[in-house]
Design an enzyme around this catalytic site. Structure first.
Site, PDB file in Angstrom:
ATOM      1  N   CYS A 155      21.516  44.377  18.414  1.00 16.81           N
ATOM      2  CA  CYS A 155      21.078  43.033  18.429  1.00 16.81           C
ATOM      3  C   CYS A 155      20.173  43.113  17.039  1.00 16.81           C
ATOM      4  O   CYS A 155      20.295  44.328  16.430  1.00 16.81           O
ATOM      5  CB  CYS A 155      20.161  42.563  19.397  1.00 16.81           C
ATOM      6  SG  CYS A 155      18.858  43.466  19.564  1.00 16.81           S
ATOM      7  N   CYS A 157      23.480  38.863  19.780  1.00 21.58           N
ATOM      8  CA  CYS A 157      22.787  37.783  19.209  1.00 21.58           C
ATOM      9  C   CYS A 157      23.647  37.507  17.867  1.00 21.58           C
ATOM     10  O   CYS A 157      24.431  38.334  17.069  1.00 21.58           O
ATOM     11  CB  CYS A 157      21.414  37.836  18.595  1.00 21.58           C
ATOM     12  SG  CYS A 157      21.226  39.211  17.339  1.00 21.58           S
ATOM     13  N   CYS A 186      26.719  43.011  11.563  1.00 15.63           N
ATOM     14  CA  CYS A 186      27.503  44.048  12.188  1.00 15.63           C
ATOM     15  C   CYS A 186      28.354  44.693  11.157  1.00 15.63           C
ATOM     16  O   CYS A 186      29.426  44.090  10.535  1.00 15.63           O
ATOM     17  CB  CYS A 186      28.236  43.955  13.363  1.00 15.63           C
ATOM     18  SG  CYS A 186      28.952  45.007  14.287  1.00 15.63           S
TER      19      CYS A 186
END
Length: 153
Positions: free
Chosen positions: A14, A86, A93
């Site tokens: 996250c 999230c 990412c």
């Protein structure tokens, strides 16, 4: 004859590694210790959220020894799955080399929801709801991963 069962290496990612990913790591360690090697990290370090620790403790899971990390702190670990919890983490990412697969399951941000709470009880209600949603998700593992693999996600 010895049997070695492959434990999935799962990273819960996250933004700040303070709340949702920490809860997911705690649930995975608590509910799936024989199936999952759980890790968590954030795109930044925000420190462990004390209300996340408190509501996990209410549920019987001690995450007080976990700490906020970034991906750099977990360098060299070959994850089987990276679960972004999230939307910010999903967008930020990085690409993981090798066989790492990604799974996105967004949960509400308890600190953001609690920012306008009129009382601690109201604030804790947001944390408890998200804690329980994350638990249900972790309980669905590793079957949810298998379903995602079969559907090509």
């Amino acid at each position: 004859m010895s049997s070695t069962r492959h434990k999935l290496k799962v990273l819960f990612l996250c933004t700040g590694n303070s709340c949702r990913s920490q809860m997911a790591e705690g649930w995975a360690r608590h509910l799936r210790p024989d199936e999952i090697d759980a890790y968590s990290a954030g795109t930044k370090k925000h420190g462990l959220n004390p209300l996340a620790v408190a509501v996990m403790k209410e549920a019987g899971v001690d995450i007080s020894r976990q700490y906020s990390k970034t991906l750099d702190d977990l360098n060299g670990i070959a994850f089987d799955w990276v679960v972004t919890v999230c939307d910010n983490a999903n967008e930020a990412c990085p690409v993981f080399p090798g066989q790492t697969r990604r799974y996105h399951v967004p949960f509400d941000d308890p600190p953001r929801l609690a920012a306008t709470a009129q009382s601690e009880l109201e604030a804790l209600g947001h944390y408890r709801r998200v804690r329980d949603e994350i638990r249900r998700f972790v309980e669905s593992l590793p079957e949810s991963f298998a379903a995602a693999s079969n559907s090509g996600e």
